[in-house]
Motif scaffolding. Structure first.
Motif, short mmCIF file in Angstrom:
data_model
loop_
_atom_site.label_atom_id
_atom_site.label_comp_id
_atom_site.label_asym_id
_atom_site.label_seq_id
_atom_site.Cartn_x
_atom_site.Cartn_y
_atom_site.Cartn_z
N PHE A 121 8.04 9.54 2.35
CA PHE A 121 6.99 9.63 1.34
C PHE A 121 5.60 9.35 1.91
O PHE A 121 5.40 8.36 2.62
CB PHE A 121 7.22 8.60 0.22
N ASP A 122 4.67 10.21 1.54
CA ASP A 122 3.27 9.86 1.64
C ASP A 122 2.99 8.83 0.53
O ASP A 122 3.78 8.70 -0.40
CB ASP A 122 2.45 11.15 1.41
N VAL A 123 1.88 8.12 0.62
CA VAL A 123 1.57 7.10 -0.40
C VAL A 123 0.46 7.56 -1.34
O VAL A 123 0.70 7.85 -2.51
CB VAL A 123 1.22 5.75 0.28
N ASP A 124 -0.78 7.63 -0.81
CA ASP A 124 -1.91 7.95 -1.69
C ASP A 124 -1.79 9.37 -2.22
O ASP A 124 -1.75 10.34 -1.45
CB ASP A 124 -3.24 7.77 -0.94
N GLY A 125 -1.74 9.49 -3.53
CA GLY A 125 -1.64 10.81 -4.15
C GLY A 125 -0.20 11.25 -4.39
O GLY A 125 0.03 12.14 -5.20
N GLU A 146 4.61 15.20 0.14
CA GLU A 146 3.16 15.07 0.35
C GLU A 146 2.38 15.61 -0.85
O GLU A 146 2.92 16.33 -1.69
CB GLU A 146 2.77 15.88 1.60
N ASP A 147 1.07 15.30 -0.85
CA ASP A 147 0.20 15.77 -1.95
C ASP A 147 -1.02 16.53 -1.47
O ASP A 147 -1.79 17.02 -2.31
CB ASP A 147 -0.31 14.58 -2.77
N SER A 148 -1.24 16.62 -0.17
CA SER A 148 -2.50 17.18 0.33
C SER A 148 -2.25 18.11 1.52
O SER A 148 -1.19 18.06 2.15
CB SER A 148 -3.42 16.04 0.80
MG MG Z 1 -1.65 11.65 0.27
#
Ligand code: MG
Ligand code: XBP
Length: 234
Positions: free
Chosen positions: A10-14, A181-183
């Motif tokens: 996992f990514d964290v921010d977003g 991810e989110d980005s």
């Molecule tokens: Mg992120």
């Protein structure tokens, strides 16, 4: 039956939570408290998010954008960023963050199924501690068996360092993992380590190009997840 993935990274921010408005508030508060006449509005912050990591983002801003005060030294930036992290932690402690829809059920199911969970984030370990304490009432290690945070690597995203660190720590083959991810810079980082990637864009990254993603979904809620992940978890 052998599952397609043995680990979720996992990514964290977003990804775990929509954190960036809180980071933005912490940056603006610390600028104000320290006499810097800087204010990062939403449209400027969207551009600055191409640079991962708070210290790097401040450095990039003062190099590339006109500003009124003199340039900050690396030490000044480190100090300002330390104070920013304290502000962020106090906001998170007050309950300012909630997990993105679907995250709690993915993590609960993965822990039940004994699927390896890991983190690859440009943010600091202390910000991850704040998030897991507030949202799960747990330490990061009680959820994630491998934790790669920005303070541990030479280059943050879009470099692949964070994901390569997880692969090294877990001894997993990249193709056994799924990055979430989110980005775009997060996608580039995971792909740089050859890891299949699911992208669910967060608010600041909705308009980015995710054509290299193996999977995309609007939210991380169960019914929107790719079939492979749903079958693995539920
Ligand atoms: Mg992120
Ligand atoms: C996103 C980031 C972070 C935060 C700021 O990280 O780039 O830099 O905006 O965090 P990711 P710090 O999506 O990889 O989780 O100020 O703690 O550096």
């Amino acid at each position: 039956m052998k599952h397609l993935f043995s680990a979720l990274i996992f990514d964290v921010d977003g990804t775990l939570a929509e954190t960036e408005e809180l980071h933005r508030k912490a940056f603006n508060d610390v600028f104000k408290n320290n006499g810097l006449k800087w204010h990062w509005d939403k449209s400027l912050y969207a551009k600055l998010l191409r640079i991962a990591g708070g210290k790097e983002r401040i450095q990039f801003y003062q190099t590339h954008f006109p500003q009124q005060n003199g340039l900050l030294s690396d030490n000044d930036i480190a100090l300002i960023h330390k104070k920013k992290t304290e502000i962020y932690a106090s906001l998170v402690k007050k309950g300012a963050l909630t997990l993105r829809p679907g995250i709690r059920s993915i993590i609960t199911a993965a822990l039940e199924q004994k699927i390896c969970l890991a983190v690859a984030t440009s943010t600091s370990y202390s910000n991850l501690v704040s998030l897991t304490k507030s949202c799960f009432d747990k330490k990061p290690e009680e959820i994630f068996s491998s934790i790669a945070t920005g303070n541990l690597v030479k280059q943050k995203k879009p470099a692949a360092d964070l994901y390569n660190l997880v692969l090294k720590e877990t001894s997993l083959n990249s193709k056994e993992c799924l990055a979430i991810e989110d980005s775009r810079i997060g996608l580039m980082a995971a792909k740089g380590a050859n890891i299949p990637t699911l992208v669910s864009p967060s608010i600041y990254h909705l308009a980015e190009n995710f054509s290299e993603a193996d999977y995309t979904c609007v939210t991380l809620e169960r019914e929107q997840l790719p079939k492979e992940l749903r079958q693995l978890l539920f």
